[in-house]
Design an enzyme around this catalytic site. Structure first.
Site, PDB file in Angstrom:
ATOM      1  N   LYS A  23      31.049  39.151  41.273  1.00  0.00           N
ATOM      2  CA  LYS A  23      29.679  38.844  40.858  1.00  0.00           C
ATOM      3  C   LYS A  23      29.570  37.365  40.504  1.00  0.00           C
ATOM      4  O   LYS A  23      28.673  36.673  40.945  1.00  0.00           O
ATOM      5  CB  LYS A  23      29.286  39.732  39.668  1.00  0.00           C
ATOM      6  CG  LYS A  23      27.878  39.480  39.197  1.00  0.00           C
ATOM      7  CD  LYS A  23      27.478  40.396  38.070  1.00  0.00           C
ATOM      8  CE  LYS A  23      26.103  39.987  37.568  1.00  0.00           C
ATOM      9  NZ  LYS A  23      25.669  40.742  36.403  1.00  0.00           N
ATOM     10  N   LYS A  55      40.662  34.756  28.470  1.00  0.00           N
ATOM     11  CA  LYS A  55      40.576  34.034  29.753  1.00  0.00           C
ATOM     12  C   LYS A  55      40.638  32.534  29.494  1.00  0.00           C
ATOM     13  O   LYS A  55      41.321  31.796  30.179  1.00  0.00           O
ATOM     14  CB  LYS A  55      39.230  34.307  30.430  1.00  0.00           C
ATOM     15  CG  LYS A  55      39.084  35.649  31.078  1.00  0.00           C
ATOM     16  CD  LYS A  55      37.771  35.627  31.874  1.00  0.00           C
ATOM     17  CE  LYS A  55      37.206  36.994  32.064  1.00  0.00           C
ATOM     18  NZ  LYS A  55      35.868  37.000  32.597  1.00  0.00           N
ATOM     19  N   GLY A  94      28.603  44.140  36.110  1.00  0.00           N
ATOM     20  CA  GLY A  94      29.815  44.275  36.917  1.00  0.00           C
ATOM     21  C   GLY A  94      30.311  45.714  36.982  1.00  0.00           C
ATOM     22  O   GLY A  94      30.595  46.247  38.055  1.00  0.00           O
ATOM     23  N   ARG A  95      30.378  46.382  35.831  1.00  0.00           N
ATOM     24  CA  ARG A  95      30.942  47.745  35.826  1.00  0.00           C
ATOM     25  C   ARG A  95      29.955  48.794  36.351  1.00  0.00           C
ATOM     26  O   ARG A  95      30.280  49.976  36.404  1.00  0.00           O
ATOM     27  CB  ARG A  95      31.461  48.097  34.428  1.00  0.00           C
ATOM     28  CG  ARG A  95      30.471  47.904  33.292  1.00  0.00           C
ATOM     29  CD  ARG A  95      31.179  47.981  31.945  1.00  0.00           C
ATOM     30  NE  ARG A  95      30.316  47.627  30.823  1.00  0.00           N
ATOM     31  CZ  ARG A  95      30.084  46.394  30.405  1.00  0.00           C
ATOM     32  NH1 ARG A  95      30.637  45.370  31.034  1.00  0.00           N
ATOM     33  NH2 ARG A  95      29.301  46.165  29.365  1.00  0.00           N
ATOM     34  N   GLU A 144      34.547  48.633  27.936  1.00  0.00           N
ATOM     35  CA  GLU A 144      33.897  47.321  28.046  1.00  0.00           C
ATOM     36  C   GLU A 144      32.453  47.436  27.521  1.00  0.00           C
ATOM     37  O   GLU A 144      31.898  46.495  26.982  1.00  0.00           O
ATOM     38  CB  GLU A 144      33.916  46.815  29.502  1.00  0.00           C
ATOM     39  CG  GLU A 144      33.947  45.306  29.592  1.00  0.00           C
ATOM     40  CD  GLU A 144      34.080  44.766  31.019  1.00  0.00           C
ATOM     41  OE1 GLU A 144      33.311  45.193  31.896  1.00  0.00           O
ATOM     42  OE2 GLU A 144      34.931  43.892  31.239  1.00  0.00           O
ATOM     43  N   GLU A 180      41.579  35.517  39.004  1.00  0.00           N
ATOM     44  CA  GLU A 180      42.432  36.404  39.808  1.00  0.00           C
ATOM     45  C   GLU A 180      41.908  36.491  41.245  1.00  0.00           C
ATOM     46  O   GLU A 180      42.678  36.452  42.212  1.00  0.00           O
ATOM     47  CB  GLU A 180      42.480  37.817  39.194  1.00  0.00           C
ATOM     48  CG  GLU A 180      43.256  37.924  37.891  1.00  0.00           C
ATOM     49  CD  GLU A 180      42.432  37.535  36.666  1.00  0.00           C
ATOM     50  OE1 GLU A 180      41.265  37.076  36.822  1.00  0.00           O
ATOM     51  OE2 GLU A 180      42.958  37.664  35.549  1.00  0.00           O
ATOM     52  N   HIS A 240      53.434  67.724  31.383  1.00  0.00           N
ATOM     53  CA  HIS A 240      54.888  67.632  31.236  1.00  0.00           C
ATOM     54  C   HIS A 240      55.273  66.326  30.571  1.00  0.00           C
ATOM     55  O   HIS A 240      56.410  65.882  30.685  1.00  0.00           O
ATOM     56  CB  HIS A 240      55.546  67.783  32.608  1.00  0.00           C
ATOM     57  CG  HIS A 240      55.244  69.128  33.194  1.00  0.00           C
ATOM     58  ND1 HIS A 240      55.988  70.245  32.914  1.00  0.00           N
ATOM     59  CD2 HIS A 240      54.197  69.544  33.965  1.00  0.00           C
ATOM     60  CE1 HIS A 240      55.445  71.303  33.532  1.00  0.00           C
ATOM     61  NE2 HIS A 240      54.358  70.892  34.167  1.00  0.00           N
TER      62      HIS A 240
HETATM   63  O1  F6P Z   1      36.445  39.739  32.736  1.00  0.00           O
HETATM   64  C1  F6P Z   1      35.645  40.872  32.753  1.00  0.00           C
HETATM   65  C2  F6P Z   1      34.739  40.872  33.936  1.00  0.00           C
HETATM   66  O2  F6P Z   1      33.768  39.912  33.796  1.00  0.00           O
HETATM   67  C3  F6P Z   1      34.133  42.243  34.175  1.00  0.00           C
HETATM   68  O3  F6P Z   1      33.045  42.493  33.380  1.00  0.00           O
HETATM   69  C4  F6P Z   1      33.849  42.174  35.635  1.00  0.00           C
HETATM   70  O4  F6P Z   1      33.601  43.440  36.192  1.00  0.00           O
HETATM   71  C5  F6P Z   1      35.121  41.536  36.122  1.00  0.00           C
HETATM   72  O5  F6P Z   1      35.460  40.603  35.124  1.00  0.00           O
HETATM   73  C6  F6P Z   1      35.038  40.848  37.437  1.00  0.00           C
HETATM   74  O6  F6P Z   1      34.057  39.865  37.422  1.00  0.00           O
HETATM   75  P1  F6P Z   1      33.501  39.247  38.761  1.00  0.00           P
HETATM   76  O7  F6P Z   1      32.897  40.344  39.555  1.00  0.00           O
HETATM   77  O8  F6P Z   1      32.510  38.231  38.324  1.00  0.00           O
HETATM   78  O9  F6P Z   1      34.666  38.627  39.483  1.00  0.00           O
END
Ligand code: F6P
Length: 529
Positions: free
Chosen positions: A194, A492, A255-256, A341, A200, A372
């Site tokens: 987003k 972060k 995002g979620r 979150e 990452e 188990h």
């Molecule tokens: O760091 C958390 C977050 O912002 C989440 O809320 C989001 O889903 C995820 O990182 C990934 O963010 P993006 O879609 O902006 O890469």
């Protein structure tokens, strides 16, 4: 908006919670032969049995009153109307409108539908061309968990048209193992972010694009193989991906909650556009139920209030989700982001501390494997952990070895948690008196059993929407903003500083522990000038 704290319903619930300390679920069933019918419900193809919970009509009525005190009806209306209920970021949380575009303004509807048509067209072209065997989704959090959960679930049912893979974290071993298994000529890449600023995703994007070019994919070809999904058009444009491979999403999609937007593209690439339609239709059945005015017919409201009941009034700091189909094994991970979150906040919308325990810690796994392993704690541990047992009726394999065992366990575990085993019962079995305390099960442990009529996209859509709305109910009742996630930012930012320290570029002061770790780990990296 009114806060529910110190309201009359709040006090009533605290009083009722005390009363429940001395009451047993087993007795509730004996006293009320209709309890199962009274406290269970079916919406579309999703059935929930919540009768093995510490509720009765009076408690449920008090929970409904609690929700109304918190302004539930009003907040729900505001969410569906696209008002800026994400107050700290001053934007709507309008994922429901992606499943029912009639909720949108004309302009937005046109944009959303246009984007969807472009996505469908792209997917049709990909399938028609038959050029690609694999698709790698590079994304993390909301840009990963929903699509991967759905893809893994659907993969259990049939072979994908294009095999989906997900790169989220940056452990190079995962990435190289994945890339080593792929043919660069036949691999599509979706970069899903987003914000398009997530470290990452940037690291993995660079590594995967390098892998493509190092393996003979020309610049031109690369553009055909890469698709982006983002709300940050400016950042995307720097990659030089052609317009027809760039997909947008609106800022008002969290995002979620974003698998309902173009973030869901890998699902369609892997399994076809129809699966997306089915997911949306399934989710819509839950949305419609969530909009019903009759509180005792509103499943997400009922279950969301039960979540609050345990976390805030019955002193249960954790909640567990146990999937009984292997296909659903990523459900707990998906829900950890969705619920924690959203709910992991300690201040109300107005900045004041929340005056009661709020969002629980969500954990979970595969039911039978857990039996188990950690079920010991569920049955005899010092904590009471409310359980969601989730099972999809998988008729095609129902008569194959193992499915019945799985169903037996799905049913038996909730019964065992509730009934327990008294000291007398243990003694009657002739056990040694010394062992009696060890072999006694307190019982009276609550659970909800969620059953899907079928394992398919429609039912997955129902399941996901149900948890989304449960999470919303909790946010409203705790008077928090369930749509921001500021808590993820500090770490972060600090990682950026630590990066500088590792490279010897930083003069910032750290505590002795942090500096010690930096010194230990900096040795790993070559610093060729
Ligand atoms: O760091 C958390 C977050 O912002 C989440 O809320 C989001 O889903 C995820 O990182 C990934 O963010 P993006 O879609 O902006 O890469």
């Amino acid at each position: 908006m009114a806060s529910s704290f110190n309201s009359r319903s709040d006090k009533t619930l605290a009083r009722l919670a005390k009363r429940w300390q001395g009451r047993y679920l087993r007795d509730q069933f004996k006293a009320d032969p209709d309890r199962f019918t009274r406290f269970s419900m079916k919406v579309g193809g999703l059935f929930a049995d919540f009768s093995k919970n510490h509720i009765d009509a009076e408690t449920q009525a008090a929970l409904f009153a609690f929700a109304e005190d918190a302004g539930f009806t009003d907040w729900r209306q505001r969410m569906f109307a696209g008002e800026a209920i994400n107050s700290t970021e001053n934007r709507a949380a309008w994922h429901v409108a992606l499943r029912d575009t009639r909720l949108l303004t004309d302009v937005l509807r046109e944009q959303v539908e246009h984007e969807r048509c472009r996505g469908e067209e792209l997917v049709r072209n990909i399938h028609r061309s038959a050029k690609y065997t694999d698709v790698v989704n590079i994304g993390i959090g909301g840009s990963h968990l929903g699509p991967e959960f759905v893809c893994k679930a659907l993969s259990a049912l049939r072979k994908p048209i294009v095999r989906p893979h997900f790169l989220s974290h940056t452990d190079p071993r995962t990435r190289s193992a994945l890339l080593a298994s792929l043919d660069p000529q036949k691999t599509l890449v979706v970069i899903a972010s987003k914000s398009f600023t997530t470290i990452e995703t940037s690291v993995n994007t660079k590594a995967v694009l390098d892998w493509l070019t190092e393996n003979g994919i020309s610049r031109q070809r690369l553009k055909e193989q890469v698709i982006t999904v983002s709300a940050n058009a400016k950042a995307v444009s720097s990659l030089g991906i052609p317009e027809n491979h760039r997909f947008t999403m609106h800022e008002w999609v969290g995002g979620r909650y974003s698998m309902w937007s173009s973030i869901g593209l890998p699902i369609a690439i892997a399994f076809g556009n129809d699966e997306i339609v089915a997911l949306h239709v399934g989710a819509r059945t839950i949305d419609n139920n969530f909009l019903c005015d009759q509180a005792d017919e509103n499943l997400a409201l009922i279950l969301g209030l039960l979540d609050i009941w345990y976390a805030s009034f019955m002193a249960c700091p954790t909640r567990i989700v146990l999937a009984y189909n292997a296909a659903l094994r990523l459900l707990p991970a998906y829900l950890q982001q969705l619920i924690m979150e959203s709910g992991g906040k300690r201040v109300q919308r107005n900045g004041e501390p929340i005056s009661m325990a709020s969002a629980p810690i969500i954990w979970g796994g595969m039911g039978q494997n857990g039996q188990h392993a950690f079920y010991q704690l569920l049955h005899q541990g010092a904590h009471v952990v409310p359980v969601d047992f989730v099972l999809a009726m998988d008729e095609p394999v129902a008569n194959e070895p193992g499915y019945e065992t799985l169903v037996e366990n799905f049913i038996a575990q909730s019964e065992a948690l509730m009934c327990g085993k008294s000291a007398d019962e243990v003694l009657q079995e002739g056990e040694d008196a010394d062992l009696v305390p060890h072999m006694t099960f307190p019982g009276n442990r609550p659970s909800t059993s969620i059953l899907l009529d079928k394992l398919d996209a429609f039912h997955l859509g129902q399941l996901i929407a149900l948890y989304e709305h449960r999470t919303f109910v909790q946010g409203i009742c705790w008077n928090i903003n369930p749509f921001d996630q500021m808590g993820v930012e500090l770490g972060k930012r600090m990682a950026g500083e630590i990066g500088k320290a590792l490279r010897g570029e930083s003069v910032a002061e750290h505590d002795a522990s942090t500096s010690g770790l930096v010194a230990l780990l900096a040795k790993l990296f070559r610093r060729d000038q």
